[in-house]
Scaffold this motif. Structure first.
Motif, PDB file in Angstrom:
ATOM      1  N   CYS A   1    -101.730 108.607 -32.272  1.00  0.00           N
ATOM      2  CA  CYS A   1    -100.720 108.988 -33.262  1.00  0.00           C
ATOM      3  C   CYS A   1    -101.012 110.336 -33.921  1.00  0.00           C
ATOM      4  CB  CYS A   1    -100.600 107.912 -34.343  1.00  0.00           C
ATOM      5  SG  CYS A   1     -99.836 106.386 -33.748  1.00  0.00           S
ATOM      6  N   THR A   2    -102.102 110.983 -33.581  1.00  0.00           N
ATOM      7  CA  THR A   2    -102.455 112.246 -34.203  1.00  0.00           C
ATOM      8  C   THR A   2    -101.411 113.304 -33.861  1.00  0.00           C
ATOM      9  OG1 THR A   2    -104.763 111.668 -33.934  1.00  0.00           O
ATOM     10  CG2 THR A   2    -104.277 113.971 -34.393  1.00  0.00           C
ATOM     11  N   GLY A   3    -100.958 114.014 -34.861  1.00  0.00           N
ATOM     12  CA  GLY A   3     -99.991 115.087 -34.653  1.00  0.00           C
ATOM     13  C   GLY A   3     -98.545 114.624 -34.614  1.00  0.00           C
ATOM     14  N   MET A   4     -98.281 113.354 -34.841  1.00  0.00           N
ATOM     15  CA  MET A   4     -96.913 112.842 -34.832  1.00  0.00           C
ATOM     16  C   MET A   4     -96.395 112.728 -36.258  1.00  0.00           C
ATOM     17  SD  MET A   4     -96.993 109.700 -32.179  1.00  0.00           S
ATOM     18  CE  MET A   4     -97.301 109.902 -30.472  1.00  0.00           C
ATOM     19  N   ASN A   5     -95.075 112.806 -36.387  1.00  0.00           N
ATOM     20  CA  ASN A   5     -94.498 112.577 -37.714  1.00  0.00           C
ATOM     21  C   ASN A   5     -94.436 111.074 -37.986  1.00  0.00           C
ATOM     22  OD1 ASN A   5     -92.096 111.498 -36.594  1.00  0.00           O
ATOM     23  ND2 ASN A   5     -91.183 113.531 -36.449  1.00  0.00           N
ATOM     24  N   ASP A   6     -94.030 110.714 -39.206  1.00  0.00           N
ATOM     25  CA  ASP A   6     -94.030 109.303 -39.604  1.00  0.00           C
ATOM     26  C   ASP A   6     -93.127 108.445 -38.722  1.00  0.00           C
ATOM     27  OD1 ASP A   6     -95.836 109.721 -41.617  1.00  0.00           O
ATOM     28  OD2 ASP A   6     -94.318 109.903 -43.188  1.00  0.00           O
ATOM     29  N   THR A   7     -91.962 108.960 -38.377  1.00  0.00           N
ATOM     30  CA  THR A   7     -91.030 108.195 -37.543  1.00  0.00           C
ATOM     31  C   THR A   7     -91.638 107.899 -36.180  1.00  0.00           C
ATOM     32  OG1 THR A   7     -89.137 109.203 -38.655  1.00  0.00           O
ATOM     33  CG2 THR A   7     -88.714 108.180 -36.520  1.00  0.00           C
ATOM     34  N   GLN A   8     -92.237 108.897 -35.566  1.00  0.00           N
ATOM     35  CA  GLN A   8     -92.853 108.711 -34.255  1.00  0.00           C
ATOM     36  C   GLN A   8     -94.023 107.733 -34.316  1.00  0.00           C
ATOM     37  OE1 GLN A   8     -93.702 112.834 -33.593  1.00  0.00           O
ATOM     38  NE2 GLN A   8     -91.890 113.141 -32.311  1.00  0.00           N
ATOM     39  N   GLN A   9     -94.820 107.842 -35.374  1.00  0.00           N
ATOM     40  CA  GLN A   9     -95.959 106.930 -35.520  1.00  0.00           C
ATOM     41  C   GLN A   9     -95.506 105.491 -35.671  1.00  0.00           C
ATOM     42  OE1 GLN A   9     -98.367 108.280 -38.766  1.00  0.00           O
ATOM     43  NE2 GLN A   9     -99.123 110.063 -37.667  1.00  0.00           N
TER      44      GLN A   9
END
Length: 75
Positions: A19-27
């Motif tokens: 999840c590193t480098g993803m925004n909240d929605t993507q995470q």
């Protein structure tokens, strides 16, 4: 049983660690999908049903749930 659970646990750890480098929605979508796939596979295993079908359906429902949860938290 251990042969099935070990890959599922490792896949979940890798998915959540990715999840590193993803925004909240993507995470939230990714983690919801991973958790849903694991839960669906476990349900398929415990009920004697199709494990891969449970993982696919659970992953889709989990990803949708993670996305919807994120959208409701933004309001």
């Amino acid at each position: 049983m251990q042969r099935i659970l070990l890959p599922a646990v490792l896949a979940g750890a890798l998915a959540l660690g990715g999840c590193t480098g993803m925004n909240d929605t993507q995470q939230r979508t990714l983690s919801g999908g991973a958790l849903g796939a694991g839960t669906g596979a476990a349900a398929g295993l415990l009920t004697g049903g199709c494990i891969s079908c449970g993982a696919i359906i659970g992953g889709a429902v989990g990803a949708a749930g993670g996305y919807i949860y994120d959208q409701t938290k933004k309001k």
